[in-house]
Design an enzyme around this catalytic site. Structure first.
Site, PDB file in Angstrom:
ATOM      1  N   ASP A   1      -1.026  -3.473  -5.894  1.00  0.00           N
ATOM      2  CA  ASP A   1      -0.289  -3.015  -7.060  1.00  0.00           C
ATOM      3  C   ASP A   1       0.944  -3.416  -6.665  1.00  0.00           C
ATOM      4  O   ASP A   1       1.668  -2.833  -5.737  1.00  0.00           O
ATOM      5  CB  ASP A   1      -0.592  -1.480  -6.604  1.00  0.00           C
ATOM      6  CG  ASP A   1       0.296  -0.621  -7.523  1.00  0.00           C
ATOM      7  OD1 ASP A   1       0.013  -0.641  -8.825  1.00  0.00           O
ATOM      8  OD2 ASP A   1       0.809   0.276  -7.226  1.00  0.00           O
TER       9      ASP A   1
ATOM     10  N   ARG B   1       8.715   2.666   4.566  1.00  0.00           N
ATOM     11  CA  ARG B   1       7.737   3.127   3.531  1.00  0.00           C
ATOM     12  C   ARG B   1       6.395   3.317   4.149  1.00  0.00           C
ATOM     13  O   ARG B   1       5.217   4.208   3.779  1.00  0.00           O
ATOM     14  CB  ARG B   1       7.684   2.148   2.377  1.00  0.00           C
ATOM     15  CG  ARG B   1       8.905   2.317   1.518  1.00  0.00           C
ATOM     16  CD  ARG B   1       8.915   1.396   0.377  1.00  0.00           C
ATOM     17  NE  ARG B   1       7.701   1.202  -0.234  1.00  0.00           N
ATOM     18  CZ  ARG B   1       6.947   1.921  -1.493  1.00  0.00           C
ATOM     19  NH1 ARG B   1       7.810   2.809  -1.851  1.00  0.00           N
ATOM     20  NH2 ARG B   1       5.740   1.671  -1.943  1.00  0.00           N
TER      21      ARG B   1
ATOM     22  N   ALA C   1       0.748  -1.279   0.156  1.00  0.00           N
ATOM     23  CA  ALA C   1      -0.006  -0.031  -0.223  1.00  0.00           C
ATOM     24  C   ALA C   1       0.676   1.240  -0.023  1.00  0.00           C
ATOM     25  O   ALA C   1       0.352   2.343  -0.540  1.00  0.00           O
ATOM     26  CB  ALA C   1      -1.025   0.060   1.266  1.00  0.00           C
ATOM     27  N   ALA C   2       1.963   1.492   0.551  1.00  0.00           N
ATOM     28  CA  ALA C   2       2.842   2.623   0.615  1.00  0.00           C
ATOM     29  C   ALA C   2       2.842   2.944  -0.921  1.00  0.00           C
ATOM     30  O   ALA C   2       3.135   2.330  -1.847  1.00  0.00           O
ATOM     31  CB  ALA C   2       4.179   2.117   1.351  1.00  0.00           C
ATOM     32  N   PRO C   3       3.001   4.444  -0.907  1.00  0.00           N
ATOM     33  CA  PRO C   3       2.756   5.253   0.012  1.00  0.00           C
ATOM     34  C   PRO C   3       1.447   5.692   0.319  1.00  0.00           C
ATOM     35  O   PRO C   3       1.079   6.806   1.420  1.00  0.00           O
ATOM     36  CB  PRO C   3       3.632   6.696  -0.493  1.00  0.00           C
ATOM     37  CG  PRO C   3       3.142   6.634  -1.915  1.00  0.00           C
ATOM     38  CD  PRO C   3       3.094   5.001  -2.334  1.00  0.00           C
ATOM     39  N   GLY C   4       0.328   5.006  -0.201  1.00  0.00           N
ATOM     40  CA  GLY C   4      -0.917   5.342   0.263  1.00  0.00           C
ATOM     41  C   GLY C   4      -2.006   5.956  -0.678  1.00  0.00           C
ATOM     42  O   GLY C   4      -3.201   6.313  -0.358  1.00  0.00           O
ATOM     43  N   GLY C   5      -1.541   6.310  -2.228  1.00  0.00           N
ATOM     44  CA  GLY C   5      -2.428   6.945  -2.950  1.00  0.00           C
ATOM     45  C   GLY C   5      -3.742   5.846  -3.100  1.00  0.00           C
ATOM     46  O   GLY C   5      -4.603   6.427  -3.300  1.00  0.00           O
ATOM     47  N   LYS C   6      -3.500   4.707  -3.384  1.00  0.00           N
ATOM     48  CA  LYS C   6      -4.536   3.806  -3.732  1.00  0.00           C
ATOM     49  C   LYS C   6      -5.429   3.166  -2.301  1.00  0.00           C
ATOM     50  O   LYS C   6      -6.764   3.329  -2.340  1.00  0.00           O
ATOM     51  CB  LYS C   6      -3.914   2.654  -4.282  1.00  0.00           C
ATOM     52  CG  LYS C   6      -3.537   2.878  -5.617  1.00  0.00           C
ATOM     53  CD  LYS C   6      -2.767   1.487  -6.269  1.00  0.00           C
ATOM     54  CE  LYS C   6      -1.780   2.197  -7.521  1.00  0.00           C
ATOM     55  NZ  LYS C   6      -1.000   2.833  -7.337  1.00  0.00           N
TER      56      LYS C   6
ATOM     57  N   CYS D   1       3.235  -0.699 -12.429  1.00  0.00           N
ATOM     58  CA  CYS D   1       3.553   0.267 -13.214  1.00  0.00           C
ATOM     59  C   CYS D   1       4.601   0.154 -14.191  1.00  0.00           C
ATOM     60  O   CYS D   1       5.400   0.924 -14.313  1.00  0.00           O
ATOM     61  CB  CYS D   1       3.796   1.545 -12.312  1.00  0.00           C
ATOM     62  SG  CYS D   1       5.126   1.398 -10.943  1.00  0.00           S
TER      63      CYS D   1
END
Length: 463
Positions: free
Chosen positions: A184, A144, A116-121, A237
């Site tokens: 992700d 992180r 999950a880091a840094p937390g956007g999703k 990505c």
């Protein structure tokens, strides 16, 4: 003469991409001479896109595949802005907005964001839950995860757990537990070359072969934690076939109850995946590739999968039980601080001095490493309660009567964000207050005789 960015691309990478893309390769290669795109996503836990644009008077170009996403000019005026510090929006690369948008979240879902880091999703998923259900955000890296925790807290997420575990250690605690999972995955980062050229050296050291093995270990764990009927996003990505279509082929071969299903989300430049690149089943084509030469973004790969079976109609009662009654110190604070929401004592837990509020019906976490267990409310010290900044960020003006709201251009806003003392009207009664900007919480302060002692978290201080 200094090489251009596209001339710095590793030859092994460009040769591979030319083979894959054929006639499209020239457009892909030339995209590395184009500008990168900056994006921000509205935090609908606090504000809608329409409300934000009306508040600021701004005109921003929307991101076609994310209704809450917009392009901006990349200037510091967005990161050095009190509204950003109030958690109204999250700065995020536009392509990276797609995976969380593509996961069909329903209120009440129990969701795992595994890497999950840094937390956007995670913050995007939390906004889709609207405070219901539970979001567990995990990252194996404790360093992180600090950024992950800060972003979740700043966004005002109440129903979250933040863990720092190897995904395989989560499986015994959460077998077939989650309605939705987002992976992700760590990847070779080919979609980051334009934005972060330093990624090229990391790619040459640890490329697709290294990461594809790691990704398969991670998805093994994720699938074992997904409920029958549950849905999972797998995304990267990178452009690598091994890490994208190749990982989907691995899943379909090893887990016959898993299927790639169509992504309902639409938008410019969302291209089909390529099962023929891995001699894989046709359903892989349902996944989406975001190519930088087809859209305004750095690129991404996203697949939506579903596990066979029916989702249980009723939630199993786990109930990690907390307290039988509210602590006296906390109860007194709620009264004195004008906090009007009610708390279920059985969901309150005290860990040392720290008082937290668990998501509803939360399964016991056992010995899992955690950074935050629920909504961290504050500390009980020497028969008094000291509220946390996280507590303030989760409250709205309708839930707290002791509120000092400042206009955006009030110089006291920046002073507060710098953790400085503020002067307030002397007639204001002594006690705890939330300091907000334009109706949105920043943090706590304690008023004594016309002076507000600043309780803004030092780790969030305006720099």
């Amino acid at each position: 003469m200094r090489k251009t960015l596209k001339e710095q691309l590793p030859a092994v990478f460009t040769d591979r991409m030319e083979t894959l893309l054929g006639s499209e390769y020239s457009a892909f290669y030339n995209s590395y001479d184009e500008k990168t795109y900056a994006g921000l996503r509205m935090n609908t836990l606090k504000i809608t896109a329409e409300e934000y644009l009306k508040l600021t008077g701004q005109e921003l170009e929307p991101v076609s595949w994310c209704p809450t996403g917009f392009y901006y000019n990349g200037s510091r005026e967005y990161s050095k802005n009190p509204l950003y510090h109030a958690g109204l929006y999250y700065i995020q690369e536009p392509s990276a907005m797609f995976p969380a948008q593509a996961l069909p979240v329903e209120e009440g879902d129990y969701i795992l964001d595994m890497c999950a880091a840094p937390g956007g999703k995670s913050t995007a998923l939390a906004a889709k839950l609207h405070g219901t259900g539970c979001l567990i955000s995990n990252d194996i890296s404790a360093s992180r995860a600090k950024a992950l925790l800060k972003n979740i807290e700043a966004s005002g997420v109440r129903n979250s757990i933040v863990l720092t575990e190897d995904p395989k250690n989560l499986v015994p605690v959460f077998p077939e537990y989650f309605d939705k999972i987002l992976i992700d995955a760590p990847c070779s980062g080919e979609g980051m070359f334009r934005k972060e050229p330093s990624m090229m050296k990391a790619w040459e050291k640890n490329g697709p072969d290294f990461f594809s093995k790691l990704q398969r270990e991670i998805v093994d764990s994720g699938i074992r934690m997904l409920k029958p009927g549950g849905k999972m996003i797998y995304s990267t990505c990178t452009f690598s076939v091994e890490e994208n279509e190749g990982t989907l082929k691995y899943i379909l071969e090893h887990y016959p109850d898993m299927h790639v299903i169509p992504i309902g989300q639409t938008g410019d430049g969302l291209m089909e995946a390529h099962p023929e690149w891995v001699d894989g089943p046709e359903e892989i084509r349902h996944a989406r590739r975001l190519w930088p030469h087809h859209l305004k973004g750095e690129g991404h790969f996203t697949a939506l999968l579903q596990k066979d079976g029916e989702k249980p109609e009723t939630l199993e009662e786990y109930g990690e039980k907390g307290m039988k009654a509210l602590p006296e110190e906390f109860e007194q604070f709620l009264k004195d601080g004008g906090v009007t929401i009610s708390f279920d004592p059985s969901r309150l837990i005290l860990q040392g001095d720290h008082l937290s509020y668990l998501p509803e019906n939360m399964r016991p976490l056992g010995k899992l490493r955690r950074m935050r267990t629920g909504w961290y409310l504050g500390d009980i010290k020497k028969k008094r309660f000291e509220p946390s900044g996280f507590f303030a960020r989760g409250l709205s003006p309708s839930e707290c009567t002791n509120w000092i709201d400042l206009e955006l251009d009030d110089p006291r806003v920046i002073k507060y964000l710098k953790c400085e003392t503020l002067e307030v009207p002397e007639e204001l009664p002594n006690g705890w207050y939330i300091v907000g900007v334009c109706g949105h919480s920043l943090g706590w302060g304690k008023v004594t005789k016309g002076t507000l002692k600043n309780k803004y978290p030092s780790g969030w201080r305006w720099q």
